[in-house]
Design an enzyme around this catalytic site. Sequence first.
Site, PDB file in Angstrom:
ATOM      1  N   GLU A 141      41.598  28.921  38.526  1.00  0.00           N
ATOM      2  CA  GLU A 141      42.684  29.877  38.326  1.00  0.00           C
ATOM      3  C   GLU A 141      43.805  29.524  39.297  1.00  0.00           C
ATOM      4  O   GLU A 141      43.596  29.514  40.501  1.00  0.00           O
ATOM      5  CB  GLU A 141      42.215  31.310  38.594  1.00  0.00           C
ATOM      6  CG  GLU A 141      43.356  32.326  38.596  1.00  0.00           C
ATOM      7  CD  GLU A 141      42.936  33.712  39.066  1.00  0.00           C
ATOM      8  OE1 GLU A 141      43.830  34.544  39.322  1.00  0.00           O
ATOM      9  OE2 GLU A 141      41.717  33.965  39.186  1.00  0.00           O
ATOM     10  N   THR A 173      47.567  36.142  38.675  1.00  0.00           N
ATOM     11  CA  THR A 173      48.663  36.952  39.211  1.00  0.00           C
ATOM     12  C   THR A 173      49.834  36.969  38.221  1.00  0.00           C
ATOM     13  O   THR A 173      50.997  36.844  38.600  1.00  0.00           O
ATOM     14  CB  THR A 173      49.128  36.451  40.595  1.00  0.00           C
ATOM     15  OG1 THR A 173      47.982  36.076  41.378  1.00  0.00           O
ATOM     16  CG2 THR A 173      49.852  37.556  41.359  1.00  0.00           C
ATOM     17  N   LYS A 216      38.816  41.969  34.246  1.00  0.00           N
ATOM     18  CA  LYS A 216      38.686  41.556  35.637  1.00  0.00           C
ATOM     19  C   LYS A 216      38.535  42.800  36.517  1.00  0.00           C
ATOM     20  O   LYS A 216      39.245  43.788  36.321  1.00  0.00           O
ATOM     21  CB  LYS A 216      39.933  40.752  36.025  1.00  0.00           C
ATOM     22  CG  LYS A 216      40.060  40.397  37.495  1.00  0.00           C
ATOM     23  CD  LYS A 216      41.340  39.573  37.692  1.00  0.00           C
ATOM     24  CE  LYS A 216      41.679  39.406  39.154  1.00  0.00           C
ATOM     25  NZ  LYS A 216      42.877  38.574  39.343  1.00  0.00           N
ATOM     26  N   ARG A 224      51.655  32.920  42.652  1.00  0.00           N
ATOM     27  CA  ARG A 224      52.102  33.425  43.945  1.00  0.00           C
ATOM     28  C   ARG A 224      53.009  32.416  44.642  1.00  0.00           C
ATOM     29  O   ARG A 224      53.358  32.591  45.803  1.00  0.00           O
ATOM     30  CB  ARG A 224      50.893  33.749  44.829  1.00  0.00           C
ATOM     31  CG  ARG A 224      50.019  34.866  44.274  1.00  0.00           C
ATOM     32  CD  ARG A 224      48.856  35.178  45.184  1.00  0.00           C
ATOM     33  NE  ARG A 224      47.941  36.122  44.574  1.00  0.00           N
ATOM     34  CZ  ARG A 224      46.843  36.586  45.148  1.00  0.00           C
ATOM     35  NH1 ARG A 224      46.514  36.174  46.368  1.00  0.00           N
ATOM     36  NH2 ARG A 224      46.054  37.434  44.517  1.00  0.00           N
TER      37      ARG A 224
END
Length: 207
Positions: A40, A68, A128, A44
């Site tokens: 993943e 994110t 998640k 960011r």
Amino acid sequence: MDVEKLIEEYKIMPLVTLETSEMAEILGEALTECGLNIVEVTFRSDAAAGAIRILTEKFPNLLVGAGTVLTTGMVDQALEAGAKFILAPGFNREVVAYCQEKNVPVYPGCMTPTEIDMAYSMGLRTVKIFPFVPMGGLPVLKAVAAPYKMMKFVVTGGIKNENLAETLAYDKIISCGGSWLISGTKLKAGDKAGIVQDIKEAMKLVK
């Protein structure tokens, strides 16, 4: 490609924030060497889309997800770069619906029965759980998940080698993700051997 089946088969998912193309290449080489072909890459950093593109083009066996992801624009960037699935820290109905329109697997972050219920109402059967350990870990998740026997979970936040086996033993959890798998310090230093060693240690615990 059955993305969720692969996520469940690998059981652990490295979470990384990549800042340069060199970091992406070292990571791809390390994961390939270990046979852990999943990662993943978080949005960011401004380099996220470029890093995803490098990983998907240079390491075609790697299953790359984008994390994110907060907006539909980020979804577009991720998919254009080659990401095969989307993870979000929270439940954003617009992002979930957009991913469903694009026919891409999406795993929104949930912490409460209300959020799980919202995900279920939109047709999702895997979400998640974030942040897993700070939220209360297994005892809290088992309590929250009890009414939702049809749901499965990818958990992130606070996972480490010490609690990995215990966490994966819960049959509703299909994968443990986190940054503990890839040392940011070793990645920046180009220490591929050290990264490989760390990944293999975690893989032993899964087996």
